[in-house]
Design a protein around this motif. Structure first.
Motif, PDB file in Angstrom:
ATOM      1  N   GLU A 114       0.812  -1.220   0.000  1.00  0.00           N
ATOM      2  CA  GLU A 114       0.000   0.000   0.000  1.00  0.00           C
ATOM      3  C   GLU A 114       0.848   1.275   0.000  1.00  0.00           C
ATOM      4  N   ASP A 115       2.159   1.131   0.185  1.00  0.00           N
ATOM      5  CA  ASP A 115       3.052   2.286   0.116  1.00  0.00           C
ATOM      6  C   ASP A 115       3.412   2.651  -1.324  1.00  0.00           C
ATOM      7  N   PHE A 116       2.962   1.846  -2.304  1.00  0.00           N
ATOM      8  CA  PHE A 116       3.371   2.031  -3.690  1.00  0.00           C
ATOM      9  C   PHE A 116       2.179   2.168  -4.629  1.00  0.00           C
ATOM     10  N   THR A 117       2.394   2.914  -5.695  1.00  0.00           N
ATOM     11  CA  THR A 117       1.561   2.797  -6.894  1.00  0.00           C
ATOM     12  C   THR A 117       2.262   1.794  -7.806  1.00  0.00           C
ATOM     13  N   SER A 169       5.379  14.073  -7.840  1.00  0.00           N
ATOM     14  CA  SER A 169       4.534  14.361  -6.679  1.00  0.00           C
ATOM     15  C   SER A 169       5.094  13.765  -5.390  1.00  0.00           C
ATOM     16  N   GLY A 170       6.139  12.925  -5.512  1.00  0.00           N
ATOM     17  CA  GLY A 170       6.717  12.275  -4.338  1.00  0.00           C
ATOM     18  C   GLY A 170       6.121  10.917  -4.039  1.00  0.00           C
ATOM     19  N   GLN A 171       5.193  10.444  -4.874  1.00  0.00           N
ATOM     20  CA  GLN A 171       4.572   9.145  -4.672  1.00  0.00           C
ATOM     21  C   GLN A 171       5.579   8.033  -4.987  1.00  0.00           C
ATOM     22  N   ASN A 172       5.677   7.039  -4.097  1.00  0.00           N
ATOM     23  CA  ASN A 172       6.513   5.871  -4.356  1.00  0.00           C
ATOM     24  C   ASN A 172       5.861   5.014  -5.441  1.00  0.00           C
ATOM     25  N   VAL A 173       6.624   4.669  -6.457  1.00  0.00           N
ATOM     26  CA  VAL A 173       6.111   3.928  -7.604  1.00  0.00           C
ATOM     27  C   VAL A 173       6.968   2.693  -7.840  1.00  0.00           C
ATOM     28  N   ILE A 174       6.330   1.591  -8.207  1.00  0.00           N
ATOM     29  CA  ILE A 174       7.035   0.444  -8.764  1.00  0.00           C
ATOM     30  C   ILE A 174       6.562   0.291 -10.201  1.00  0.00           C
ATOM     31  N   LEU A 175       7.490   0.420 -11.133  1.00  0.00           N
ATOM     32  CA  LEU A 175       7.217   0.165 -12.540  1.00  0.00           C
ATOM     33  C   LEU A 175       7.786  -1.207 -12.869  1.00  0.00           C
ATOM     34  N   ILE A 176       6.919  -2.164 -13.139  1.00  0.00           N
ATOM     35  CA  ILE A 176       7.349  -3.524 -13.435  1.00  0.00           C
ATOM     36  C   ILE A 176       7.061  -3.817 -14.900  1.00  0.00           C
ATOM     37  N   GLY A 177       8.108  -4.233 -15.626  1.00  0.00           N
ATOM     38  CA  GLY A 177       7.914  -4.413 -17.055  1.00  0.00           C
ATOM     39  C   GLY A 177       8.806  -5.474 -17.656  1.00  0.00           C
ATOM     40  N   VAL A 178       8.351  -6.022 -18.779  1.00  0.00           N
ATOM     41  CA  VAL A 178       9.179  -6.931 -19.554  1.00  0.00           C
ATOM     42  C   VAL A 178      10.250  -6.088 -20.253  1.00  0.00           C
ATOM     43  N   SER A 179      11.418  -6.664 -20.450  1.00  0.00           N
ATOM     44  CA  SER A 179      12.590  -5.878 -20.858  1.00  0.00           C
ATOM     45  C   SER A 179      12.365  -5.080 -22.133  1.00  0.00           C
ATOM     46  N   TYR A 180      11.836  -5.716 -23.180  1.00  0.00           N
ATOM     47  CA  TYR A 180      11.712  -5.007 -24.451  1.00  0.00           C
ATOM     48  C   TYR A 180      10.753  -3.824 -24.346  1.00  0.00           C
ATOM     49  N   ALA A 181       9.696  -3.953 -23.522  1.00  0.00           N
ATOM     50  CA  ALA A 181       8.723  -2.869 -23.376  1.00  0.00           C
ATOM     51  C   ALA A 181       9.326  -1.699 -22.603  1.00  0.00           C
ATOM     52  N   LEU A 182      10.172  -1.990 -21.609  1.00  0.00           N
ATOM     53  CA  LEU A 182      10.860  -0.905 -20.894  1.00  0.00           C
ATOM     54  C   LEU A 182      11.802  -0.154 -21.831  1.00  0.00           C
ATOM     55  N   LEU A 183      12.463  -0.885 -22.722  1.00  0.00           N
ATOM     56  CA  LEU A 183      13.329  -0.227 -23.704  1.00  0.00           C
ATOM     57  C   LEU A 183      12.504   0.626 -24.666  1.00  0.00           C
ATOM     58  N   ASP A 184      11.336   0.112 -25.064  1.00  0.00           N
ATOM     59  CA  ASP A 184      10.444   0.912 -25.913  1.00  0.00           C
ATOM     60  C   ASP A 184      10.064   2.218 -25.223  1.00  0.00           C
ATOM     61  N   THR A 196      10.883   6.235  -7.927  1.00  0.00           N
ATOM     62  CA  THR A 196      10.379   5.080  -8.669  1.00  0.00           C
ATOM     63  C   THR A 196      11.384   3.940  -8.665  1.00  0.00           C
ATOM     64  N   ILE A 197      10.900   2.733  -8.382  1.00  0.00           N
ATOM     65  CA  ILE A 197      11.657   1.496  -8.560  1.00  0.00           C
ATOM     66  C   ILE A 197      11.302   0.929  -9.925  1.00  0.00           C
ATOM     67  N   VAL A 198      12.313   0.724 -10.766  1.00  0.00           N
ATOM     68  CA  VAL A 198      12.098   0.098 -12.071  1.00  0.00           C
ATOM     69  C   VAL A 198      12.505  -1.367 -11.952  1.00  0.00           C
ATOM     70  N   MET A 199      11.555  -2.267 -12.202  1.00  0.00           N
ATOM     71  CA  MET A 199      11.792  -3.700 -12.061  1.00  0.00           C
ATOM     72  C   MET A 199      11.558  -4.399 -13.398  1.00  0.00           C
ATOM     73  N   GLU A 200      12.605  -5.062 -13.902  1.00  0.00           N
ATOM     74  CA  GLU A 200      12.448  -5.819 -15.142  1.00  0.00           C
ATOM     75  C   GLU A 200      12.221  -7.288 -14.817  1.00  0.00           C
ATOM     76  N   THR A 201      11.366  -7.902 -15.639  1.00  0.00           N
ATOM     77  CA  THR A 201      11.051  -9.317 -15.443  1.00  0.00           C
ATOM     78  C   THR A 201      11.765 -10.192 -16.456  1.00  0.00           C
ATOM     79  N   GLY A 202      12.692  -9.583 -17.248  1.00  0.00           N
ATOM     80  CA  GLY A 202      13.457 -10.353 -18.214  1.00  0.00           C
ATOM     81  C   GLY A 202      12.691 -10.573 -19.510  1.00  0.00           C
ATOM     82  N   GLY A 203      13.411 -11.020 -20.503  1.00  0.00           N
ATOM     83  CA  GLY A 203      12.784 -11.479 -21.726  1.00  0.00           C
ATOM     84  C   GLY A 203      12.581 -10.433 -22.790  1.00  0.00           C
ATOM     85  N   MET A 204      13.096 -10.712 -23.979  1.00  0.00           N
ATOM     86  CA  MET A 204      12.827  -9.872 -25.142  1.00  0.00           C
ATOM     87  C   MET A 204      11.655 -10.422 -25.959  1.00  0.00           C
TER      88      MET A 204
END
Length: 325
Positions: A114-117, A169-184, A196-204
């Motif tokens: 609940e501390d994250f979007t 805004s100072g909101q804590n965020v977790i951005l979770i994405g597959v590798s190719y989409a984060l590169l896009d 923001t925490i950027v988390m990759e789940t691997g995989g092209m």
């Protein structure tokens, strides 16, 4: 019988090993596919006294067999695959155990959801049915109880705008994405994120050329303006995840453990710091198989941490007679 309470209250290695051996004996008796595999290796249940004596089922079996101890199934998870490829099927008897595993595993690393979007950029997973990752992230999005949490498919412009707004805004965020989409996303727009925490789940997923972790994380760090990229290590055939909070170093929850097998001898193990095939013990997978030989390459580090170094090509796998019955 082992209960969820037993699994999720493990506090030390002695406790882990005791429960792992109990689960091995249960799965030997109740999982026909696993028992046949053990018999193929001439491993008798009563002869196994140590965790390192337990046979690890090659992950390929989930493509050709029903790996389960129970006839009743709560949900079936399937792996992604190219058109026409055979995919893995994981028959989950008790969905509540999966929920407990990923909720507690996430909380151990990141605290209260609940501390994250939670912003999810997982298009290749959203576009098919049966993804265990989508199930987990959907639950985390709901549990975050934040109106801006959600999935993004092709609406990268909307995601970029939302990510900038929330971070500023100072909101804590977790951005979770597959590798190719984060590169896009970072090709569409460069960011300078502070909350923001950027988390990759691997995989092209066949969308881009595969990159080694260091190269991928360097690109993502520059593109998002962050110092570290987080990673999630999980798979269709498991019910638990390991997380890396940077530098590609992963930690398992107490009910999960990694062993490194010798690439030349699937029944032997490598010393810490030496690379080889990753064997996963996932005690949450009690009604399927808790002992899985993956196609990933890695090495174990001090303090039970580990790194992922790549994957075996089929031509690299030794002891192929162990891969089929």
């Amino acid at each position: 019988m082992i209960t969820a309470t037993d699994i999720f209250s493990i506090v030390n290695r002695k406790n882990f090993d005791k429960i792992a051996l109990k689960i091995f004996r249960y799965q030997y008796d109740s999982n026909l596919v696993y028992r046949e595999f053990c018999e193929h290796l001439k491993v008798k249940k009563d002869a196994v006294k140590l965790v390192r004596q337990i046979p690890f089922l090659p992950i390929e079996f989930f493509k050709s067999h029903e790996v389960t101890t129970k006839a009743e199934v709560d949900i079936e998870f399937t792996s992604s695959g190219t058109t026409g490829a055979i995919t893995s099927r994981h028959l989950v008897h008790d969905l509540e155990i999966y929920k407990q595993s990923f909720r507690q595993g996430f909380a151990r690393t990141y605290g209260n959801i609940e501390d994250f979007t939670v912003l999810a950029l997982l298009p290749s997973y959203l576009q098919r049915q049966g993804s265990s990752l989508i199930y987990m992230v959907s639950d985390l999005i709901k549990a975050s109880n934040h109106r801006d949490s959600g999935f993004y498919l092709d609406n990268i412009e909307e995601l970029a705008q939302k990510l900038n707004e929330l971070d500023k805004s100072g909101q804590n965020v977790i951005l979770i994405g597959v590798s190719y989409a984060l590169l896009d996303l970072i090709e569409y727009q460069k960011f300078n994120l502070h909350n923001t925490i950027v988390m990759e789940t691997g995989g092209m997923k066949g969308r881009r050329k595969e990159l080694i972790r260091e190269e991928l994380h360097e690109l993502l760090c520059k593109g998002f303006g962050v110092s570290k990229i987080h990673s999630e290590y999980g798979m269709t055939e498991l019910l638990s995840q390991a997380y890396s909070t940077g530098n590609g170093v992963f930690e398992c929850p107490p009910w999960m453990n990694i062993l490194i097998r010798d690439p030349e001898d699937a029944l032997a193990y490598m010393a810490d710091g030496k690379s080889g095939g990753i064997n996963v013990i996932d005690l949450a997978n009690v009604y399927s198989c808790s002992f899985i030989a993956t196609q990933d390459l890695g090495k174990v580090l001090p303090n039970d941490q580990f790194e992922i170094l790549g994957r075996f090509d089929n031509s690299d796998i030794r002891g192929c007679n162990l891969m089929v019955l």
